[in-house]
Design an enzyme around this catalytic site. Structure first.
Site, short mmCIF file in Angstrom:
data_model
loop_
_atom_site.label_atom_id
_atom_site.label_comp_id
_atom_site.label_asym_id
_atom_site.label_seq_id
_atom_site.Cartn_x
_atom_site.Cartn_y
_atom_site.Cartn_z
N LYS A 1 0.46 -1.35 -0.02
CA LYS A 1 0.16 -0.02 -0.23
C LYS A 1 0.76 1.44 -0.09
CE LYS A 1 -4.05 -2.02 2.35
NZ LYS A 1 -4.99 -2.24 3.63
N ARG B 1 -11.92 14.08 6.68
CA ARG B 1 -13.47 14.63 6.71
C ARG B 1 -14.65 14.62 5.90
NH1 ARG B 1 -10.56 10.77 2.85
NH2 ARG B 1 -12.56 9.62 2.12
N GLU C 1 0.95 -4.91 4.60
CA GLU C 1 -0.37 -5.45 5.73
C GLU C 1 -0.61 -6.93 4.73
OE1 GLU C 1 -4.33 -3.38 5.44
OE2 GLU C 1 -2.65 -1.59 7.07
N LYS C 2 -0.65 -8.19 5.96
CA LYS C 2 -0.94 -9.20 5.54
C LYS C 2 -2.33 -8.88 4.83
CE LYS C 2 -1.45 -13.58 6.33
NZ LYS C 2 -0.75 -14.81 5.10
N GLU D 1 -11.62 3.41 9.82
CA GLU D 1 -11.36 2.85 8.67
C GLU D 1 -11.48 0.79 9.45
OE1 GLU D 1 -10.61 2.38 4.75
OE2 GLU D 1 -11.34 5.16 4.10
#
Ligand code: MV4
Length: 447
Positions: free
Chosen positions: A158, A292, A200-201, A275
């Site tokens: 990512k 935001r 990340e996994k 999230e």
């Protein structure tokens, strides 16, 4: 309280913010591009200022032009909406240095959560569960490979400056990792001018569930429950709902407490969203924080009876929340369908143009957030979302019934829209049972 606010955005969210300002007795100043001269909300604003040509880089993303408009119009604050400059820490900083309140988090908090690798570290410090992965950003392919072997494939690569699915790659093997890493780096460099990557996994079959938080300037922080955003197509959310059919009282309390801990540690203020991915085993993992107001905020407003934009403005004005977690009660169920001017028969290609006929739905339990009117021309320069249709019912089944009825009434002619796709999704047994995965639309509605 604030006397006069500039709205640094366009479309439905400009209208959404303006409506709350009116209700609060706050004067509004709208800025618009040459392509948005016919926007309906300009007629409701106390003042409107053209800030440049259609391309956003020369208007809605141009900080000097917006600050100049704010100074000419003598506003006390700027609401950035979502997208554009809403998560730009430099913009927030410039606002404050010009003596204008930025209606959003402090610049430091925007920067802290805007770096997704840093946000992951913050989450760990706050004892918020994260997926196994890298500590901070990964230097190079070799270091990445070592970490990937440790956490085990598949892994997700990512972009630290990314979010919302851009600059992401899944790697199932060492060979795929090297290629994916280099591709993600170029993509991130091109898109964000920052090629920093973290790992990340990768978890499969997860639901995308986010927690809304509000934090005032006096240490008051509450969460307003979750939104389930699992129904997406190519990282574009299609339908969101609150509460999630997957989340019970106990899971909500644990995820909410985790989001509040993170907000507190990050020095967060104003409205924000944490999230999470939630696995089939109901374990949850923080993935990123959005600094935001979000597109899907209305479903939270419907179930908790709170105007989130009003809270954003009050917080920016220095007012305390005035309520605590135990005062927050979630009642009923809300669903939002994002209506885009796109052609589902042509791979969702944008379909801008003149709206020749427009018959909005209404009646009990229906909310429509849209700036569209009959005769309006949807410009090609911007996001293709033209309306958010929200249904509210005593429970999920009633919200679905109201949404299906409202989708049946809704007529938009002259452009192609995703209304027919929503009608078909709402009719499926899977959606009605609340059993949709993040791959549902692509698998079931492919042609
Ligand atoms: C993930 C993931 C699986 N594992 N991270 C998509 C949006 C962006 N904010 C993060 N996303 C994902 N991150 C790990 N470690 C799967 C997704 C994902 C996804 C999540 C929810 C709904 C739809 C999705 C579609 C593709 C990928």
């Amino acid at each position: 309280m604030l006397r006069r606010i500039l709205i640094a955005n366009r479309g439905e969210i400009a209208l959404r913010v303006l409506r709350t300002c009116k209700e609060m007795g706050i004067e509004t100043v709208c800025v618009y591009s040459e392509q948005d001269r016919d926007a309906i909300y300009l007629r409701y604003a106390d003042e409107s200022i053209c800030i440049g040509p259609g391309p956003a880089a020369q208007s809605y993303l141009d900080i000097p032009r917006i600050i100049a408009a704010a100074e000419i119009a003598d506003v006390e604050a700027i609401h950035p909406g979502y997208g554009f400059l809403s998560e730009n820490a430099d913009f927030a900083e410039v606002c404050h240095s010009c003596g204008i309140a930025f209606i959003g988090p402090p610049p430091e908090a925007i920067a802290a959560v805007g770096d997704k690798a840093r946000a992951r570290e913050l989450a760990r410090q706050a004892e918020v569960p994260v997926l196994p992965g890298s500590e901070g950003v990964v230097r190079d392919v070799e270091q990445g490979l070592r970490i990937a072997r440790e956490i085990g494939f598949p892994v997700m690569i990512k972009a630290a400056a990314g979010g919302g699915g851009r600059g992401m790659r899944v790697a199932h093997s060492e060979l795929a990792f090297t290629n994916g890493f280099l591709a993600a780096r170029s993509e991130a460099e091109a898109a964000f001018k920052d090629g920093s990557l973290y790992l990340e996994k990768y978890i499969e079959g997860a639901r995308h569930i986010e927690i809304q938080v509000l934090a005032d300037a006096h240490g008051g922080i509450v969460h307003l429950g979750e939104r389930d955003c699992s129904l997406q197509r190519r990282h574009q959310k299609l339908i969101e709902e609150a509460p999630s059919p997957f989340v019970d009282e106990e899971l909500r309390a644990r995820m909410g407490a985790a989001a509040v801990r993170l907000a507190r540690l990050a020095g967060y203020r104003n409205a924000g969203t944490a999230e999470f991915l939630v696995g089939p085993d109901r374990r949850f993992y923080f993935i990123e924080m959005n600094a935001r107001i979000q597109v899907e905020h209305p479903v939270t407003e419907m179930v908790c009876g709170i105007d989130l934009v009003r809270e954003q403005i009050r917080i920016a004005a220095g007012e305390p929340l005035g309520y605590t977690q135990s005062d927050v009660r979630l009642v009923g169920a809300a669903i939002e369908c994002r209506i885009n001017a796109e052609d589902p028969d042509q791979n969702f290609k944008p379909s801008p143009g003149r709206v020749s006929a427009y018959v909005p739905p209404g009646g009990r339990g229906v909310r429509l957030d849209s700036h569209v009117y009959a005769g309006y021309t949807i410009p090609p320069h911007y996001d293709s979302m033209v309306a958010k249709l929200i249904a509210y019912g005593a429970d999920r089944a009633e919200a679905i019934a109201i949404m299906s009825r409202a989708l049946g009434e809704f007529v938009i002619e002259g452009v192609r829209t995703t209304i027919p796709l929503h009608r078909r999704i709402l009719a499926t047994q899977e959606f009605r049972r609340g059993e949709v995965s993040t791959t549902f639309v692509e698998e079931r509605f492919r042609r």
